[in-house]
Design a protein around this motif. Structure first.
Motif, PDB file in Angstrom:
ATOM      1  N   GLU A 279       0.844  -1.193   0.000  1.00 40.58           N
ATOM      2  CA  GLU A 279       0.000   0.000   0.000  1.00 40.58           C
ATOM      3  C   GLU A 279       0.882   1.247   0.000  1.00 40.58           C
ATOM      4  O   GLU A 279       2.108   1.149   0.164  1.00 40.58           O
ATOM      5  N   GLY A 280       0.246   2.403  -0.162  1.00 39.46           N
ATOM      6  CA  GLY A 280       1.022   3.641  -0.253  1.00 39.46           C
ATOM      7  C   GLY A 280       1.925   3.877   0.946  1.00 39.46           C
ATOM      8  O   GLY A 280       3.096   4.237   0.799  1.00 39.46           O
ATOM      9  N   ALA A 281       1.387   3.674   2.151  1.00 43.61           N
ATOM     10  CA  ALA A 281       2.183   3.877   3.355  1.00 43.61           C
ATOM     11  C   ALA A 281       3.357   2.916   3.413  1.00 43.61           C
ATOM     12  O   ALA A 281       4.426   3.250   3.943  1.00 43.61           O
ATOM     13  N   GLY A 282       3.173   1.709   2.864  1.00 41.12           N
ATOM     14  CA  GLY A 282       4.236   0.721   2.880  1.00 41.12           C
ATOM     15  C   GLY A 282       5.323   0.980   1.855  1.00 41.12           C
ATOM     16  O   GLY A 282       6.406   0.406   1.941  1.00 41.12           O
ATOM     17  N   ALA A 283       5.029   1.847   0.891  1.00 32.70           N
ATOM     18  CA  ALA A 283       5.964   2.106  -0.205  1.00 32.70           C
ATOM     19  C   ALA A 283       6.766   3.377  -0.025  1.00 32.70           C
ATOM     20  O   ALA A 283       7.613   3.694  -0.866  1.00 32.70           O
TER      21      ALA A 283
END
Length: 328
Positions: A279-283
């Protein structure tokens, strides 16, 4: 001032053993070539509930006494903490109520419902959802386990830092997603407790980065919560913040902000080059490296913190389609 210590984090690791996955750390040839130093990816998005939050939630639930367990737990969440708390509570046969704003993606709501937790949708921000949490604590006696500003939550997230520095003992830099600060504070306390010279940098989105704004102001401040591809990093840090603000102020070496296109590039790279769905936060760690906003002169560890992205949105990002519905 109360803080979370290396001993607290080591105790949390013993407490949650067998309840969470010990996730792998692997080299990234593409990022290593790009930076000219070894880059390693901590694959925490492969955690049981798809995100790091299970560590803190499991430690917090395991730390409750019998009376507190009988009352049940409640929390505000942007999705991943709610899913983790629902999972941890279900294992113990406890009631769990998760309060969220209208900005939380539907795929995260579905997973929390699947785990049997009660869901309350309140307002347009995590601060609005927190008001419902406080009502339930006062009127129904539920035990509040917040997503970040709680010693057991921080210590649980800090177990990631222990794993990272054990898996890459010569790491000179660790990149950590930054929101309310529970993850960043816990990891920084663990990493610097074991390897004081290793730098820890928090990475967040430019749209509504509450911790960054608070650190710049020298105190917790309110920040408007805006739609973003890194939706898990949304929400405030609480004006009465007890732990994470001070720990992030004292332990983080820097904070880097990313725009929406940079976050999308991180998601695309993770999929196309690393074969990982995040997800965005993970990237954001990958995105910061791709954007040239972080430099390193030695081994780097990048935390991929979660995979709970709406798959239709992921397809659009990977295919380079418009992403304005989440970032407008």
């Amino acid at each position: 001032m109360t803080t979370v210590t290396l001993d607290d984090i080591r105790a949390a690791r013993e407490r949650i053993a067998g309840k969470v996955e010990h996730t792998p750390t692997v080299p990234s040839p593409t990022l290593s070539e790009r930076l000219g130093v070894p880059v390693h990816l901590k694959l925490e998005h492969r955690q049981t509930t798809g995100a790091f939050k299970l560590r803190g939630a499991s430690n917090a639930v395991a730390s409750l006494n019998a009376q507190e367990r009988a009352r049940g737990v409640v929390a505000a969440s942007t999705g991943n903490h709610g899913r983790a708390l629902a999972h941890a509570a279900k294992l113990e046969g406890m009631r769990a109520v998760i309060c969220m704003s209208r900005l939380v993606p539907g795929n995260k709501l579905d997973e929390i419902r699947r785990l049997g937790a009660e869901i309350r949708i309140v307002g347009n921000s995590q601060d609005d959802a927190q008001q419902e949490v406080e009502r339930l604590v006062a009127q129904e006696g539920l035990v509040m386990l917040p997503p970040f500003d709680h010693p057991s939550i921080i210590a649980g997230q800090g177990t990631l830092g222990l794993e990272m520095i054990e898996q890459v003992p010569d790491a000179t830099l660790v990149l950590v997603p930054l929101s309310g600060g529970g993850l960043a504070a816990g990891i920084a306390a663990a990493v610097k407790g074991v390897s004081p010279t290793t730098k820890v940098i928090g990475i967040s989105m430019a749209r509504g980065a509450a911790m960054k704004a608070s650190l710049d102001a020298g105190r917790p401040v309110l920040v408007e919560e805006l739609p973003t591809l890194a939706d898990s990093l949304g929400g405030g840090i609480g004006l009465d913040n007890r732990l994470t603000f001070a720990m992030c102020r004292d332990l983080l070496d820097d904070v880097v902000l990313l725009d929406e296109d940079e976050i999308a590039a991180g998601i695309r790279h993770a999929y196309a080059q690393e074969r990982e769905i995040v997800e965005g936060a993970g990237a954001v760690g990958i995105a910061a490296l791709l954007a040239g906003k972080v430099k390193a002169n030695g081994p780097v560890v990048v935390l991929l913190s979660g995979r709970n992205i709406d798959m239709d949105l992921h397809r659009k990002i990977v295919c380079g389609e418009a992403i304005t519905e989440r970032a407008a």
